[in-house]
Every structure is written in structure tokens, then in C-alpha cells.
Scaffold this motif. Structure first.
Motif, PDB file in Angstrom:
ATOM      1  N   SER A  72      52.146 -49.392  50.014  1.00 57.08           N
ATOM      2  CA  SER A  72      53.137 -50.037  49.151  1.00 57.08           C
ATOM      3  C   SER A  72      52.982 -51.552  49.189  1.00 57.08           C
ATOM      4  N   ARG A  73      52.886 -52.106  50.389  1.00 53.27           N
ATOM      5  CA  ARG A  73      52.721 -53.556  50.525  1.00 53.27           C
ATOM      6  C   ARG A  73      51.433 -54.024  49.857  1.00 53.27           C
ATOM      7  N   SER A  74      50.373 -53.241  50.007  1.00 47.68           N
ATOM      8  CA  SER A  74      49.093 -53.574  49.388  1.00 47.68           C
ATOM      9  C   SER A  74      49.223 -53.600  47.862  1.00 47.68           C
ATOM     10  N   ALA A  75      49.921 -52.619  47.303  1.00 49.58           N
ATOM     11  CA  ALA A  75      50.095 -52.540  45.850  1.00 49.58           C
ATOM     12  C   ALA A  75      50.905 -53.720  45.321  1.00 49.58           C
ATOM     13  N   ILE A  76      51.964 -54.086  46.040  1.00 51.51           N
ATOM     14  CA  ILE A  76      52.796 -55.224  45.627  1.00 51.51           C
ATOM     15  C   ILE A  76      51.953 -56.499  45.643  1.00 51.51           C
ATOM     16  N   GLU A  77      51.168 -56.669  46.696  1.00 52.19           N
ATOM     17  CA  GLU A  77      50.297 -57.852  46.797  1.00 52.19           C
ATOM     18  C   GLU A  77      49.271 -57.878  45.670  1.00 52.19           C
ATOM     19  N   GLN A  78      48.697 -56.715  45.349  1.00 54.49           N
ATOM     20  CA  GLN A  78      47.729 -56.648  44.256  1.00 54.49           C
ATOM     21  C   GLN A  78      48.402 -57.026  42.938  1.00 54.49           C
ATOM     22  N   GLY A  79      49.629 -56.561  42.727  1.00 50.96           N
ATOM     23  CA  GLY A  79      50.372 -56.916  41.518  1.00 50.96           C
ATOM     24  C   GLY A  79      50.594 -58.413  41.420  1.00 50.96           C
ATOM     25  N   LYS A  80      50.993 -59.027  42.525  1.00 49.54           N
ATOM     26  CA  LYS A  80      51.215 -60.481  42.545  1.00 49.54           C
ATOM     27  C   LYS A  80      49.925 -61.237  42.245  1.00 49.54           C
ATOM     28  N   THR A  81      48.818 -60.776  42.817  1.00 49.29           N
ATOM     29  CA  THR A  81      47.529 -61.429  42.608  1.00 49.29           C
ATOM     30  C   THR A  81      47.127 -61.387  41.137  1.00 49.29           C
ATOM     31  N   LEU A  82      47.266 -60.228  40.506  1.00 47.75           N
ATOM     32  CA  LEU A  82      46.893 -60.120  39.097  1.00 47.75           C
ATOM     33  C   LEU A  82      47.859 -60.879  38.196  1.00 47.75           C
ATOM     34  N   ALA A  83      49.128 -60.936  38.572  1.00 51.47           N
ATOM     35  CA  ALA A  83      50.104 -61.708  37.780  1.00 51.47           C
ATOM     36  C   ALA A  83      49.804 -63.199  37.854  1.00 51.47           C
ATOM     37  N   ALA A  84      49.312 -63.647  39.002  1.00 55.37           N
ATOM     38  CA  ALA A  84      49.015 -65.073  39.192  1.00 55.37           C
ATOM     39  C   ALA A  84      47.894 -65.548  38.276  1.00 55.37           C
ATOM     40  N   ASP A  85      47.091 -64.624  37.759  1.00 57.49           N
ATOM     41  CA  ASP A  85      46.011 -64.983  36.836  1.00 57.49           C
ATOM     42  C   ASP A  85      46.542 -65.371  35.457  1.00 57.49           C
ATOM     43  N   LEU A  86      47.806 -65.102  35.203  1.00 60.27           N
ATOM     44  CA  LEU A  86      48.415 -65.387  33.891  1.00 60.27           C
ATOM     45  C   LEU A  86      49.268 -66.650  33.962  1.00 60.27           C
ATOM     46  N   ASP A  87      49.500 -67.251  32.803  1.00 58.63           N
ATOM     47  CA  ASP A  87      50.365 -68.439  32.755  1.00 58.63           C
ATOM     48  C   ASP A  87      51.765 -68.087  32.256  1.00 58.63           C
ATOM     49  N   HIS A  88      52.109 -66.801  32.325  1.00 56.63           N
ATOM     50  CA  HIS A  88      53.422 -66.316  31.889  1.00 56.63           C
ATOM     51  C   HIS A  88      53.745 -65.030  32.649  1.00 56.63           C
ATOM     52  N   ALA A  89      54.999 -64.612  32.554  1.00 57.13           N
ATOM     53  CA  ALA A  89      55.371 -63.338  33.185  1.00 57.13           C
ATOM     54  C   ALA A  89      54.625 -62.218  32.463  1.00 57.13           C
ATOM     55  N   PRO A  90      53.957 -61.343  33.210  1.00 55.53           N
ATOM     56  CA  PRO A  90      53.176 -60.278  32.581  1.00 55.53           C
ATOM     57  C   PRO A  90      54.032 -59.362  31.706  1.00 55.53           C
ATOM     58  N   THR A  91      53.461 -58.998  30.581  1.00 56.78           N
ATOM     59  CA  THR A  91      54.102 -58.077  29.647  1.00 56.78           C
ATOM     60  C   THR A  91      53.397 -56.721  29.737  1.00 56.78           C
ATOM     61  N   LEU A  92      53.909 -55.747  29.006  1.00 50.21           N
ATOM     62  CA  LEU A  92      53.229 -54.452  28.956  1.00 50.21           C
ATOM     63  C   LEU A  92      51.862 -54.585  28.280  1.00 50.21           C
ATOM     64  N   GLU A  93      51.751 -55.512  27.323  1.00 51.82           N
ATOM     65  CA  GLU A  93      50.451 -55.751  26.692  1.00 51.82           C
ATOM     66  C   GLU A  93      49.455 -56.275  27.729  1.00 51.82           C
ATOM     67  N   ASP A  94      49.909 -57.183  28.597  1.00 46.25           N
ATOM     68  CA  ASP A  94      49.045 -57.677  29.677  1.00 46.25           C
ATOM     69  C   ASP A  94      48.654 -56.536  30.609  1.00 46.25           C
TER      70      ASP A  94
END
Length: 155
Positions: free
Chosen positions: A42-64
Motif C-alpha cells: 500500500s505504501r509503495s503504491a501511494i508513493e508511486q502515485g505521488k511520483t507520477l503526479a509530480a511529473d504533471l504541472d496540475h492535479a492529475p485528472t482521469l484523462e491523465d
């Protein structure tokens, strides 16, 4: 590590987590082993989500999110049957899951949900907590398909 397909990454993780699981079962019992492995993934998945979100300049959408789905489907790891995609919802079924097949081949089918399936909703916590996932069944647990339903929370 980014170039490594997720299916292969999960195989490598499972090879070591299997031994961690066995040690915890020996020392503290199966319930504790499942809790520790579940929390770890679970912690690994949350961290992976944060890492991929950081690649964007906005809050991730479903399209992202739809745009990064090939990370999980790479090398035919998942066969997906799309149902509906919009700004508010993304619905699809997984009709073949090589993750489930791999864990069964490794003798880990009974904890595959901890190693992989439970990550799906937890990923959203790190990626964008406004994205909510529901699923009522998985191939890992014996169903014919996994029913993924993502929604953007209202308000």
C-alpha cells in the motif's frame, strides 16, 4: 527502473516479498504477515502515485490517468475491455491479468491480491485523492474479469 515493465518489477518484488512473508508467518503468524505485506505494498503504491503526479504541472485528472495506463498494460500484462471514459468516470474490465497468472506460477496466488490488486485503489491516494476507485471482483480472487470503476469525487 522507470524503463522496467511493471509486470517484471512486480515479479522481482514478489521474489523477495515471498521470503519476507514466510519469515513473518513463522515469527508472528499468517494474519500479521498479510497485514505487513499489505501495508508495505500500500505504501509503495501511494508513493508511486505521488511520483507520477509530480511529473504533471496540475492535479492529475482521469484523462491523465488514462494516459499512463500503458505502464500497467505493457507487454500485454493486462487485456482491457473499455466501457466508458469521460472527465468524471473511467470504467473498464480487465479480461486477462498476467499479474495473477505470474503470482500463481510463483506459488503466490493466495497473496497476489496483497502484492498487486490492493495497490490499485491505494495508487489513487498518492496520485490524486479526488480519484476514487471501486471494484467488486478480481481475476486474482477467481472472477472471470476485474471490474474497475474510477470516479472523480464531486465538489
Amino acid at each position: 527502473m522507470k524503463d522496467l515493465p511493471i509486470l517484471e518489477r512486480r515479479r522481482i518484488e514478489a521474489m523477495i516479498l515471498k521470503h519476507v512473508f514466510d519469515v513473518i508467518v513463522e515469527r508472528a503468524g499468517r494474519e500479521e504477515a498479510e497485514a505487513v505485506i499489505g501495508e508495505t505494498c500500500s505504501r509503495s503504491a501511494i508513493e508511486q502515485g505521488k511520483t507520477l503526479a509530480a511529473d504533471l504541472d496540475h492535479a492529475p485528472t482521469l484523462e491523465d490517468f488514462a494516459a499512463i495506463m500503458p505502464n500497467w498494460t505493457r507487454e500485454d500484462a493486462l487485456q482491457i475491455e473499455p466501457i466508458e471514459m469521460s472527465a468524471e468516470k473511467m470504467d473498464f474490465n480487465v479480461t486477462r491479468c498476467r499479474y495473477a497468472e505470474m503470482y500463481r506460477e510463483m506459488g503466490l496466488g493466495d497473496i497476489g491480491h496483497l502484492l498487486s490488486c490492493n495497490r490499485d485503489g491505494d495508487f489513487c491516494i498518492g496520485y490524486n485523492p479526488e480519484i476514487e476507485m471501486t471494484r467488486t471482483q478480481t481475476i486474482m480472487k477467481g472472477a472471470r474479469h476485474c471490474d474497475f470503476r474510477y470516479r472523480m469525487k464531486k465538489g
